[in-house]
Each structure stands twice: as structure tokens, then as C-alpha cells.
Scaffold this motif. Structure first.
Motif, PDB file in Angstrom:
ATOM      1  N   THR A  46       0.842  -1.195   0.000  1.00 23.43           N
ATOM      2  CA  THR A  46       0.000   0.000   0.000  1.00 23.43           C
ATOM      3  C   THR A  46       0.877   1.245   0.000  1.00 23.43           C
ATOM      4  O   THR A  46       2.035   1.218   0.422  1.00 23.43           O
ATOM      5  CB  THR A  46      -0.946   0.015   1.221  1.00 23.43           C
ATOM      6  OG1 THR A  46      -1.853   1.109   1.108  1.00 23.43           O
ATOM      7  CG2 THR A  46      -0.169   0.168   2.520  1.00 23.43           C
ATOM      8  N   LEU A  48       0.302   5.959  -0.224  1.00 20.19           N
ATOM      9  CA  LEU A  48      -0.687   7.015  -0.022  1.00 20.19           C
ATOM     10  C   LEU A  48      -1.753   6.999  -1.109  1.00 20.19           C
ATOM     11  O   LEU A  48      -2.936   7.219  -0.847  1.00 20.19           O
ATOM     12  CB  LEU A  48       0.002   8.384   0.018  1.00 20.19           C
ATOM     13  CG  LEU A  48       0.542   8.824   1.371  1.00 20.19           C
ATOM     14  CD1 LEU A  48       1.251  10.160   1.248  1.00 20.19           C
ATOM     15  CD2 LEU A  48      -0.559   8.896   2.406  1.00 20.19           C
ATOM     16  N   ARG A  49      -1.330   6.736  -2.344  1.00 20.52           N
ATOM     17  CA  ARG A  49      -2.277   6.667  -3.462  1.00 20.52           C
ATOM     18  C   ARG A  49      -2.066   5.362  -4.218  1.00 20.52           C
ATOM     19  O   ARG A  49      -0.922   4.907  -4.379  1.00 20.52           O
ATOM     20  CB  ARG A  49      -2.070   7.854  -4.413  1.00 20.52           C
ATOM     21  CG  ARG A  49      -2.545   9.188  -3.833  1.00 20.52           C
ATOM     22  CD  ARG A  49      -2.057  10.355  -4.633  1.00 20.52           C
ATOM     23  NE  ARG A  49      -0.604  10.504  -4.510  1.00 20.52           N
ATOM     24  CZ  ARG A  49      -0.001  11.088  -3.475  1.00 20.52           C
ATOM     25  NH1 ARG A  49      -0.723  11.563  -2.472  1.00 20.52           N
ATOM     26  NH2 ARG A  49       1.300  11.183  -3.441  1.00 20.52           N
ATOM     27  N   ASP A  68      -5.407   4.769   2.794  1.00 21.32           N
ATOM     28  CA  ASP A  68      -6.671   5.090   3.477  1.00 21.32           C
ATOM     29  C   ASP A  68      -7.742   4.034   3.261  1.00 21.32           C
ATOM     30  O   ASP A  68      -8.738   3.984   4.006  1.00 21.32           O
ATOM     31  CB  ASP A  68      -7.195   6.446   3.000  1.00 21.32           C
ATOM     32  CG  ASP A  68      -6.438   7.606   3.624  1.00 21.32           C
ATOM     33  OD1 ASP A  68      -5.687   7.361   4.597  1.00 21.32           O
ATOM     34  OD2 ASP A  68      -6.585   8.739   3.133  1.00 21.32           O
ATOM     35  N   ASP A  69      -7.566   3.184   2.249  1.00 13.50           N
ATOM     36  CA  ASP A  69      -8.569   2.157   1.956  1.00 13.50           C
ATOM     37  C   ASP A  69      -8.302   0.849   2.683  1.00 13.50           C
ATOM     38  O   ASP A  69      -9.122  -0.086   2.602  1.00 13.50           O
ATOM     39  CB  ASP A  69      -8.614   1.887   0.444  1.00 13.50           C
ATOM     40  CG  ASP A  69      -9.123   3.089  -0.337  1.00 13.50           C
ATOM     41  OD1 ASP A  69      -9.891   3.890   0.246  1.00 13.50           O
ATOM     42  OD2 ASP A  69      -8.731   3.252  -1.512  1.00 13.50           O
ATOM     43  N   GLU A  71      -8.376  -1.533   5.672  1.00 14.83           N
ATOM     44  CA  GLU A  71      -9.116  -1.706   6.912  1.00 14.83           C
ATOM     45  C   GLU A  71      -8.607  -2.958   7.632  1.00 14.83           C
ATOM     46  O   GLU A  71      -7.925  -3.792   7.056  1.00 14.83           O
ATOM     47  CB  GLU A  71     -10.623  -1.845   6.624  1.00 14.83           C
ATOM     48  CG  GLU A  71     -11.238  -0.612   5.955  1.00 14.83           C
ATOM     49  CD  GLU A  71     -11.217   0.622   6.860  1.00 14.83           C
ATOM     50  OE1 GLU A  71     -11.073   0.445   8.098  1.00 14.83           O
ATOM     51  OE2 GLU A  71     -11.354   1.741   6.343  1.00 14.83           O
ATOM     52  N   ALA A  93      -0.125  12.929   6.226  1.00 15.71           N
ATOM     53  CA  ALA A  93      -1.021  11.874   5.749  1.00 15.71           C
ATOM     54  C   ALA A  93      -0.357  10.506   5.868  1.00 15.71           C
ATOM     55  O   ALA A  93      -0.990   9.525   6.283  1.00 15.71           O
ATOM     56  CB  ALA A  93      -1.433  12.152   4.305  1.00 15.71           C
ATOM     57  N   ASP A  96       0.068   9.735   9.773  1.00 13.98           N
ATOM     58  CA  ASP A  96      -1.221   9.405  10.381  1.00 13.98           C
ATOM     59  C   ASP A  96      -1.727   8.055   9.887  1.00 13.98           C
ATOM     60  O   ASP A  96      -2.301   7.272  10.657  1.00 13.98           O
ATOM     61  CB  ASP A  96      -2.249  10.491  10.074  1.00 13.98           C
ATOM     62  CG  ASP A  96      -1.951  11.808  10.779  1.00 13.98           C
ATOM     63  OD1 ASP A  96      -1.110  11.797  11.701  1.00 13.98           O
ATOM     64  OD2 ASP A  96      -2.550  12.827  10.395  1.00 13.98           O
ATOM     65  N   GLY A  97      -1.508   7.792   8.598  1.00 15.08           N
ATOM     66  CA  GLY A  97      -1.954   6.520   8.048  1.00 15.08           C
ATOM     67  C   GLY A  97      -1.204   5.346   8.643  1.00 15.08           C
ATOM     68  O   GLY A  97      -1.808   4.313   8.977  1.00 15.08           O
ATOM     69  N   ARG A 100      -2.436   4.809  12.146  1.00 17.66           N
ATOM     70  CA  ARG A 100      -3.763   4.179  12.145  1.00 17.66           C
ATOM     71  C   ARG A 100      -3.667   2.683  11.875  1.00 17.66           C
ATOM     72  O   ARG A 100      -4.280   1.865  12.569  1.00 17.66           O
ATOM     73  CB  ARG A 100      -4.649   4.843  11.083  1.00 17.66           C
ATOM     74  CG  ARG A 100      -6.055   4.263  11.011  1.00 17.66           C
ATOM     75  CD  ARG A 100      -6.876   4.946   9.924  1.00 17.66           C
ATOM     76  NE  ARG A 100      -6.435   4.573   8.586  1.00 17.66           N
ATOM     77  CZ  ARG A 100      -6.867   3.497   7.924  1.00 17.66           C
ATOM     78  NH1 ARG A 100      -7.759   2.668   8.494  1.00 17.66           N
ATOM     79  NH2 ARG A 100      -6.434   3.239   6.704  1.00 17.66           N
TER      80      ARG A 100
END
Length: 325
Positions: A46, A48-49, A68-69, A71, A93, A96-97, A100
Motif C-alpha cells: 500500500t 498514499l495513493r 486510506d482504503d 481496513e 497523511a 497518520d496513516g 492508524r
């Protein structure tokens, strides 16, 4: 040992990441998939984009899932490193990602300079960690709350893993597999990849010990060059102070302030560096090497190598000798 239910491994990359930081662990986890039924790992890269991510090696890889996608649940989060990692440490970003995903993961790991991303995200506060030997001092300076392990190939502190430079990502992934599925499986993978399951020695053996500051004083810079080119000369503090036209006390203070280590330690590091080159490039006996670099006896050479490189001179020669003998 965990069961055979598929464990999701998420690997975070960014523009400029080092390809082997991702490819090494991926090969280990993929080998485990082929050896365990049903497959025990699912690897998901993964960034950022989603889309093309260019490595620092000039090769592009395609990432199908944006950060961000992603989970939960996540079994293992791995953050790759790269020469350009410093450019990403202000990217909120990304940080933080990663934070998370780490909260959703059973364990979190970094390869090489990926430790800087974990540290900047606050995930290594109060933890032990390691990184590439060239970056150890920078990691300690930038993140004083992190206890930096200088010689480890990988470190595990409460489920927060980190590894040394580049290929140490393979050592890290093998250790993760061993923790999950036992040393027998990890050993089979290591044999298949033609690597050590437990590599002898730490990462210090790969470093050049002479990593010190260049002094501001032209006279001290010239003295450094003279020390490095005359390892078998009298390099005692009194002799060096005379050559620098300073009192011993003043010389020791100025040298330490500008070089970062006391003159005696610099001399020992310089002689160790000279011995490394001789062991790599010649078939001279250990006694001859010790004499040529000013260490006198093979026993002294051995003590110095163990102190700075954590391997014996003989072991160092076997691993790094470049001349056919």
C-alpha cells in the motif's frame, strides 16, 4: 505457533523506497505461502495513493490499494525504507496513516530507514529499535526517546519490530515467520532462499568503523590524514600533540570537540579500518596485519575487532575477503 488461517501482511511504501526493503520480506512470506496449506500469509502493498510508485532504484511498482482504503484486521504492518525517507517525514497523511494501521495490527515492523517513519509517527517512543548502521546516530539524535541498538540485525520490543539495513529485512521476516509458525518452517524458507536463518554476527561487521566528523581546523584535518596513512607510527597523544604544536591537554580537548571522539579512540578506529582493508585485500597473516596497523600482536587485533565489529579478524576475513587466495 499460530494456526494456518491466512495472516494479512500490509507493506507501506512511498516514492523513493528501496525495492529490496519490500521484495526481501515479500519473498519470505510468499515462500511460507507455498510451504503451508492453506496459505498462511496474504501480502498487501500500500501507498498514499493507488497506482505507480517509483522506487529509489528507478523501477516502478504498481500498488492496487491506497493506504486510506486499508481496513482491519491486519496481522503484520511493515514499513519499507529508502534513501529519500527524510523527504516523507513531514508528510502528515503518511504518518497518520501508518499510525492508524499500526493500531489495527497485531505487530508493526520497519525495514532499514523505515524506522524513521515509525519514530516520527510516535510508535517507537520508549522502545528499543535499530536501523541501517549509517543512520544509527541520526536516529538517536532525532528521536532521543528511542533506545537505539547499534549491532542488532533486528529488534523486537513489545511487538514493535525494526531491522537493520536492506537485506536485514529478510532476517526480520524470517524471525516473524519463526514466531508465527516455528523455526522449522523458517529454516526451510532460509534454505530455499539460500540465506542464513540466523546470520552470524550483527550489522557492525558490515560497517566501516571510521565514521567520525571532519574537523573544522585545517591543521586537524591534515593530522587526520597523517594518522590514517601512518597507522604503524607513534600515534600516542603526546606524539600527536607535538605534531599539532599544542599542549596535550589542549590538543585532546580540541580534537575531541571537533572530531567527536577522543584522539586515542580515533587512532584505534583508524587502525581497525586499516586492518579491515588488509584482511579484505591481502593474504597477510594476522600477526603481520597487527604489526602493519600498529596494534602489535594478533591478540590485540582480535580484542579491537571484537570491541568494534563484534567479530574476530579471521571471521571478518572469511566473510569479506575480495582476493582469491
Amino acid at each position: 505457533m499460530m494456526g494456518t488461517m491466512s495472516q494479512r501482511v500490509v507493506i507501506v511504501v512511498f516514492d523513493g523506497f528501496q525495492l529490496l526493503d519490500m521484495a526481501g520480506p515479500v519473498d519470505v512470506f510468499n515462500a511460507a505461502r507455498h510451504l503451508v496449506r492453506p496459505p498462511c500469509y496474504e501480502v498487501v502493498p500500500t501507498a498514499l495513493r493507488a497506482g505507480t510508485v517509483r522506487t529509489g532504484d528507478g523501477i516502478s511498482v504498481v500498488v492496487e490499494t491506497a493506504l486510506d482504503d486499508i481496513e482491519g484486521p491486519i496481522d503484520t504492518l511493515v514499513v519499507a525504507g529508502g534513501f529519500d525517507v527524510a523527504e516523507h517525514l513531514a508528510d502528515a497523511a503518511l504518518l497518520d496513516g501508518v499510525a492508524r494501521l499500526s493500531r489495527m495490527a497485531r505487530r508493526t515492523a520497519s525495514v532499514c530507514s523505515g524506522a524513521f517513519v515509525l519514530a516520527e509517527a510516535g510508535l517507537l517512543d520508549g522502545k528499543r529499535a535499530t536501523t541501517h548502521w549509517l543512520l544509527l546516530d541520526e536516529l538517536r539524535r532525532r528521536f532521543p526517546s528511542v533506545t537505539v541498538e547499534r549491532d542488532a540485525l533486528y529488534v523486537n520490543d513489545g511487538g514493535m519490530w525494526s531491522s537493520a539495513g536492506v537485506t536485514a529485512g529478510v532476517d526480520l521476516a524470517l524471525a516473524l515467520v519463526a514466531e508465527d509458525h516455528g523455526h522449522s518452517l523458517a529454516g526451510d524458507i532460509a534454505r530455499g532462499l539460500v540465506v542464513y536463518l540466523h546470520r552470524p554476527g550483527g550489522q557492525s561487521q558490515f560497517s566501516r568503523v571510521l565514521s567520525v566528523r571532519t574537523p573544522q581546523s585545517a591543521a586537524l584535518r591534515e593530522l587526520q590524514v597523517w594518522i590514517d596513512s601512518h597507522p604503524d607510527d607513534d600515534l600516542s597523544v603526546p606524539a600527536l600533540a607535538r605534531r599539532a604544536n599544542m599542549s596535550e591537554r589542549h590538543f585532546s580537548r580540541v580534537f575531541t570537540d571537533q572530531v567527536g571522539v577522543p584522539p586515542g579512540r580515533y587512532v584505534e578506529l583508524s587502525r581497525t579500518d586499516a586492518a579491515q582493508r588488509l584482511l579484505e585485500r591481502t593474504d597477510d597473516s594476522l600477526a603481520s596485519v597487527a604489526r602493519q596497523v600498529g596494534l602489535g600482536l594478533p591478540q590485540t587485533l582480535h580484542r579491537v575487532f571484537v570491541r568494534h565489529l563484534h567479530v574476530s579478524p579471521s571471521d571478518y576475513r572469511r566473510r569479506f575477503r575480495t582476493k582469491d587466495i
